[in-house]
Design a protein around this motif. Structure first.
Motif, PDB file in Angstrom:
ATOM      1  N   LYS A  33       0.965  -1.213  -0.002  1.00  0.00           N
ATOM      2  CA  LYS A  33      -0.009  -0.062   0.033  1.00  0.00           C
ATOM      3  C   LYS A  33       0.921   1.117   0.028  1.00  0.00           C
ATOM      4  O   LYS A  33       0.504   2.306   0.852  1.00  0.00           O
ATOM      5  N   LEU A  34       1.858   1.145  -0.608  1.00  0.00           N
ATOM      6  CA  LEU A  34       2.858   2.230  -0.823  1.00  0.00           C
ATOM      7  C   LEU A  34       2.831   3.113  -2.318  1.00  0.00           C
ATOM      8  O   LEU A  34       3.548   3.922  -2.594  1.00  0.00           O
ATOM      9  N   GLY A  35       1.767   2.440  -3.336  1.00  0.00           N
ATOM     10  CA  GLY A  35       1.474   3.323  -4.296  1.00  0.00           C
ATOM     11  C   GLY A  35       1.528   4.789  -4.167  1.00  0.00           C
ATOM     12  O   GLY A  35       0.773   5.339  -3.310  1.00  0.00           O
ATOM     13  N   GLY A  36       2.284   5.471  -5.035  1.00  0.00           N
ATOM     14  CA  GLY A  36       2.293   6.977  -4.923  1.00  0.00           C
ATOM     15  C   GLY A  36       3.017   7.458  -3.934  1.00  0.00           C
ATOM     16  O   GLY A  36       3.356   8.778  -4.059  1.00  0.00           O
ATOM     17  N   ALA A  37       4.087   6.786  -3.227  1.00  0.00           N
ATOM     18  CA  ALA A  37       4.802   7.223  -2.420  1.00  0.00           C
ATOM     19  C   ALA A  37       5.956   7.774  -3.026  1.00  0.00           C
ATOM     20  O   ALA A  37       6.334   7.490  -4.109  1.00  0.00           O
ATOM     21  N   ASP A  38       6.639   9.028  -2.534  1.00  0.00           N
ATOM     22  CA  ASP A  38       7.586   9.708  -3.363  1.00  0.00           C
ATOM     23  C   ASP A  38       8.961   8.701  -3.539  1.00  0.00           C
ATOM     24  O   ASP A  38       9.053   7.814  -2.484  1.00  0.00           O
ATOM     25  N   ASP A  39       9.860   9.163  -4.116  1.00  0.00           N
ATOM     26  CA  ASP A  39      11.332   8.183  -4.375  1.00  0.00           C
ATOM     27  C   ASP A  39      11.930   8.469  -3.036  1.00  0.00           C
ATOM     28  O   ASP A  39      12.337   7.183  -2.481  1.00  0.00           O
ATOM     29  N   ASP A  40      12.027   9.279  -2.285  1.00  0.00           N
ATOM     30  CA  ASP A  40      12.762   9.337  -1.047  1.00  0.00           C
ATOM     31  C   ASP A  40      12.010   8.296  -0.071  1.00  0.00           C
ATOM     32  O   ASP A  40      12.867   7.977   0.665  1.00  0.00           O
ATOM     33  N   GLN A  41      10.753   8.395  -0.037  1.00  0.00           N
ATOM     34  CA  GLN A  41      10.148   7.359   1.035  1.00  0.00           C
ATOM     35  C   GLN A  41      10.322   6.177   0.395  1.00  0.00           C
ATOM     36  O   GLN A  41      10.610   4.920   1.391  1.00  0.00           O
ATOM     37  N   ILE A  42      10.388   5.593  -0.729  1.00  0.00           N
ATOM     38  CA  ILE A  42      10.585   4.240  -1.195  1.00  0.00           C
ATOM     39  C   ILE A  42      11.992   3.828  -0.763  1.00  0.00           C
ATOM     40  O   ILE A  42      12.201   2.709  -0.237  1.00  0.00           O
ATOM     41  N   LEU A  43      13.000   4.795  -0.976  1.00  0.00           N
ATOM     42  CA  LEU A  43      14.499   4.758  -0.840  1.00  0.00           C
ATOM     43  C   LEU A  43      14.715   4.286   0.729  1.00  0.00           C
ATOM     44  O   LEU A  43      15.317   3.429   1.279  1.00  0.00           O
ATOM     45  N   GLU A  44      13.900   5.196   1.488  1.00  0.00           N
ATOM     46  CA  GLU A  44      13.930   4.889   2.948  1.00  0.00           C
ATOM     47  C   GLU A  44      13.650   3.613   3.576  1.00  0.00           C
ATOM     48  O   GLU A  44      14.091   2.820   4.394  1.00  0.00           O
ATOM     49  N   ILE A  45      12.285   3.238   2.950  1.00  0.00           N
ATOM     50  CA  ILE A  45      11.784   1.874   3.240  1.00  0.00           C
ATOM     51  C   ILE A  45      12.511   0.690   2.796  1.00  0.00           C
ATOM     52  O   ILE A  45      13.006  -0.134   3.707  1.00  0.00           O
ATOM     53  N   CYS A  46      13.057   0.862   1.601  1.00  0.00           N
ATOM     54  CA  CYS A  46      13.996  -0.247   1.105  1.00  0.00           C
ATOM     55  C   CYS A  46      15.353  -0.479   1.972  1.00  0.00           C
ATOM     56  O   CYS A  46      15.697  -1.593   2.209  1.00  0.00           O
ATOM     57  N   GLY A  47      15.914   0.766   2.504  1.00  0.00           N
ATOM     58  CA  GLY A  47      16.803   0.888   3.349  1.00  0.00           C
ATOM     59  C   GLY A  47      16.617   0.177   4.693  1.00  0.00           C
ATOM     60  O   GLY A  47      17.429  -0.538   5.182  1.00  0.00           O
ATOM     61  N   GLN A  48      15.499   0.483   5.299  1.00  0.00           N
ATOM     62  CA  GLN A  48      15.153  -0.037   6.451  1.00  0.00           C
ATOM     63  C   GLN A  48      15.153  -1.606   6.487  1.00  0.00           C
ATOM     64  O   GLN A  48      15.481  -2.389   7.229  1.00  0.00           O
ATOM     65  N   GLU A  49      14.523  -2.081   5.295  1.00  0.00           N
ATOM     66  CA  GLU A  49      13.998  -3.458   5.154  1.00  0.00           C
ATOM     67  C   GLU A  49      15.175  -4.275   4.396  1.00  0.00           C
ATOM     68  O   GLU A  49      15.298  -5.380   4.325  1.00  0.00           O
ATOM     69  N   GLY A  50      16.363  -3.611   4.126  1.00  0.00           N
ATOM     70  CA  GLY A  50      17.428  -4.206   3.527  1.00  0.00           C
ATOM     71  C   GLY A  50      16.995  -4.881   2.068  1.00  0.00           C
ATOM     72  O   GLY A  50      17.578  -5.771   1.634  1.00  0.00           O
ATOM     73  N   ARG A  51      16.105  -4.092   1.397  1.00  0.00           N
ATOM     74  CA  ARG A  51      15.950  -4.689  -0.008  1.00  0.00           C
ATOM     75  C   ARG A  51      16.221  -3.946  -1.120  1.00  0.00           C
ATOM     76  O   ARG A  51      16.399  -2.718  -0.988  1.00  0.00           O
ATOM     77  N   VAL A  52      16.768  -4.758  -2.039  1.00  0.00           N
ATOM     78  CA  VAL A  52      17.179  -4.094  -3.219  1.00  0.00           C
ATOM     79  C   VAL A  52      16.066  -3.526  -4.256  1.00  0.00           C
ATOM     80  O   VAL A  52      15.001  -4.575  -4.392  1.00  0.00           O
ATOM     81  N   LEU A  53      16.126  -2.448  -4.571  1.00  0.00           N
ATOM     82  CA  LEU A  53      14.948  -1.840  -5.313  1.00  0.00           C
ATOM     83  C   LEU A  53      14.900  -2.199  -6.880  1.00  0.00           C
ATOM     84  O   LEU A  53      16.020  -1.938  -7.450  1.00  0.00           O
ATOM     85  N   ILE A  54      13.631  -2.745  -7.259  1.00  0.00           N
ATOM     86  CA  ILE A  54      13.654  -3.163  -8.738  1.00  0.00           C
ATOM     87  C   ILE A  54      12.551  -2.250  -9.441  1.00  0.00           C
ATOM     88  O   ILE A  54      11.437  -2.088  -8.917  1.00  0.00           O
ATOM     89  N   THR A  55      13.025  -1.566 -10.365  1.00  0.00           N
ATOM     90  CA  THR A  55      12.170  -0.544 -10.831  1.00  0.00           C
ATOM     91  C   THR A  55      12.450  -0.397 -12.385  1.00  0.00           C
ATOM     92  O   THR A  55      13.576  -0.549 -12.806  1.00  0.00           O
ATOM     93  N   GLN A  56      11.605   0.699 -12.925  1.00  0.00           N
ATOM     94  CA  GLN A  56      12.034   1.049 -14.271  1.00  0.00           C
ATOM     95  C   GLN A  56      12.165   2.485 -14.135  1.00  0.00           C
ATOM     96  O   GLN A  56      12.247   3.096 -15.137  1.00  0.00           O
ATOM     97  N   ASP A  57      12.249   3.363 -13.264  1.00  0.00           N
ATOM     98  CA  ASP A  57      12.314   4.779 -13.059  1.00  0.00           C
ATOM     99  C   ASP A  57      13.722   5.051 -13.040  1.00  0.00           C
ATOM    100  O   ASP A  57      14.522   4.640 -12.011  1.00  0.00           O
ATOM    101  N   LEU A  58      13.990   5.848 -14.171  1.00  0.00           N
ATOM    102  CA  LEU A  58      15.702   6.142 -14.240  1.00  0.00           C
ATOM    103  C   LEU A  58      15.880   7.314 -13.182  1.00  0.00           C
ATOM    104  O   LEU A  58      17.174   7.698 -13.041  1.00  0.00           O
ATOM    105  N   ASP A  59      15.144   7.900 -12.422  1.00  0.00           N
ATOM    106  CA  ASP A  59      15.329   8.645 -11.460  1.00  0.00           C
ATOM    107  C   ASP A  59      16.403   8.021 -10.303  1.00  0.00           C
ATOM    108  O   ASP A  59      17.129   8.713  -9.542  1.00  0.00           O
ATOM    109  N   PHE A  60      16.242   6.643 -10.105  1.00  0.00           N
ATOM    110  CA  PHE A  60      17.030   6.039  -9.429  1.00  0.00           C
ATOM    111  C   PHE A  60      18.404   5.438  -9.980  1.00  0.00           C
ATOM    112  O   PHE A  60      19.147   4.865  -9.338  1.00  0.00           O
ATOM    113  N   SER A  61      18.708   6.036 -10.939  1.00  0.00           N
ATOM    114  CA  SER A  61      20.145   5.505 -11.705  1.00  0.00           C
ATOM    115  C   SER A  61      21.421   6.260 -11.148  1.00  0.00           C
ATOM    116  O   SER A  61      22.489   6.007 -11.518  1.00  0.00           O
ATOM    117  N   ASP A  62      21.235   7.187 -10.148  1.00  0.00           N
ATOM    118  CA  ASP A  62      22.156   7.922  -9.809  1.00  0.00           C
ATOM    119  C   ASP A  62      22.943   6.957  -8.671  1.00  0.00           C
ATOM    120  O   ASP A  62      22.457   6.741  -7.665  1.00  0.00           O
TER     121      ASP A  62
END
Length: 122
Positions: A33-62
């Motif tokens: 239920k995180l649809g629509g969450a901004d990129d920073d929130q997704i990054l924070e949650i992935c970091g807290q959970e220790g999960r590698v993010l899989i996406t098609q969003d090029l904003d994450f390519s940095d």
């Protein structure tokens, strides 16, 4: 031990099934239920959970995102054809690579023909 993954909302649900059937621990932004969450929130949650993010969003390519967050890694599907079938084909080819080459500390940029690896500076 295999990495854990989180699928961004821009990927079809079938990717979740492919990865789970291949034995990966994977959750999706949508099922959490995180649809629509901004990129920073997704990054924070992935970091807290220790999960590698899989996406098609090029904003994450940095690659600096790996330095600025606790995010273990990022996989970006950069496909010319983003149809469900094309995504499925690429993910099925990606699975054996992930089994043998953990993406921790890396950004994998995956297209139809190759996987480019960008590593975090230490």
């Amino acid at each position: 031990m295999r990495e854990s993954y989180k699928l961004d909302e821009n990927l079809p649900r079938v990717v979740l099934a492919i990865l789970r059937e291949s034995g990966f621990d994977v959750m999706s932004v949508v099922e959490e239920k995180l649809g629509g969450a901004d990129d920073d929130q997704i990054l924070e949650i992935c970091g807290q959970e220790g999960r590698v993010l899989i996406t098609q969003d090029l904003d994450f390519s940095d690659v600096n995102l790996l330095q600025r967050s606790k995010l273990p890694g990022i996989i970006i599907l950069r496909l010319k054809n983003q149809s469900r079938e094309s995504v499925m084909t690429v993910v099925c080819r990606l699975v054996p690579f992930l089994i043998n080459h953990p993406p921790t500390g890396k950004i994998l940029i995956v297209n139809e023909n190759r996987i480019r690896i960008r590593e975090k500076d230490n």
